[in-house]
Design an enzyme around this catalytic site. Sequence first.
Site: not given
Ligand code: IDP
Ligand code: MG
Length: 137
Positions: A9, A49, A57, A85, A91, A102, A112, A115, A126
Site C-alpha cells: 500500500k 474494494y 471506512f 495472510r 488488519t 504489519r 497498514n 493487502h 483480484e
Molecule cells: P484485511 O486487509 O486484513 O483483509 P479487511 O477487513 O478486508 O482487512 O479490510 C480492508 C482494509 O480496510 C484494511 O486493510 C484496512 O486498511 C481497512 N479497514 C478495515 N477495517 C477498518 C476499520 O475498522 N477502520 C479503518 N479502516 C479499516
Molecule cells: Mg480483506
Amino acid sequence: MERTLSIIKPDAVAKGVIGKILDRFESNGLKIVATRKMQLSRTNAEAFYAVHAERPFFGDLVDFMISGPVVVTVLEGKNAMQINRDLMGATNPKEAEVGTIRADFAENIDANAVHGSDSVENAAIEIAFFFSERDIS
Ligand code: IDP
Ligand code: MG
C-alpha cells in the site's frame, strides 16, 4: 500450486520498504510470478474494494489507496493465500504478531502496509483485476 494477490500500500511504498516486503515473500517460499508498480485511480480503488462499499471506512480506504503508488504482486506457491495472510499479520497493526509485515512496517489500521487476498476464490478475482495470464510467468 496456488496463487494470491498482494498489494504493497502507499504508506509502505512511501517508506521505501518495497524490497523488504517482497523479501518476506521470497524468503518464505512464495514465488513472485508478476509484479507492477502503479498509481490506482479512484475508479480502480472503488471497484477493487467494492465488497467494503457499505462500511463506514470505505471513503477513507479509497482516499488512502490512491494517495500514492502501490506495488501489485501475484504470489505463487503451495498454500500461497494462507501463507501470505500469515506473513501480513492482523488488519490492525497493534494486534499483529511480532515479526509480521504489519507489525514491522505499519502504523495503524488505515495505513497498514499490505493487502492480501482472503480466499483462493477472491485471489483469482483480484489477480484478474490487475493482470492477464500473459503477464504471469
Ligand atoms: P484485511 O486487509 O486484513 O483483509 P479487511 O477487513 O478486508 O482487512 O479490510 C480492508 C482494509 O480496510 C484494511 O486493510 C484496512 O486498511 C481497512 N479497514 C478495515 N477495517 C477498518 C476499520 O475498522 N477502520 C479503518 N479502516 C479499516
Ligand atoms: Mg480483506
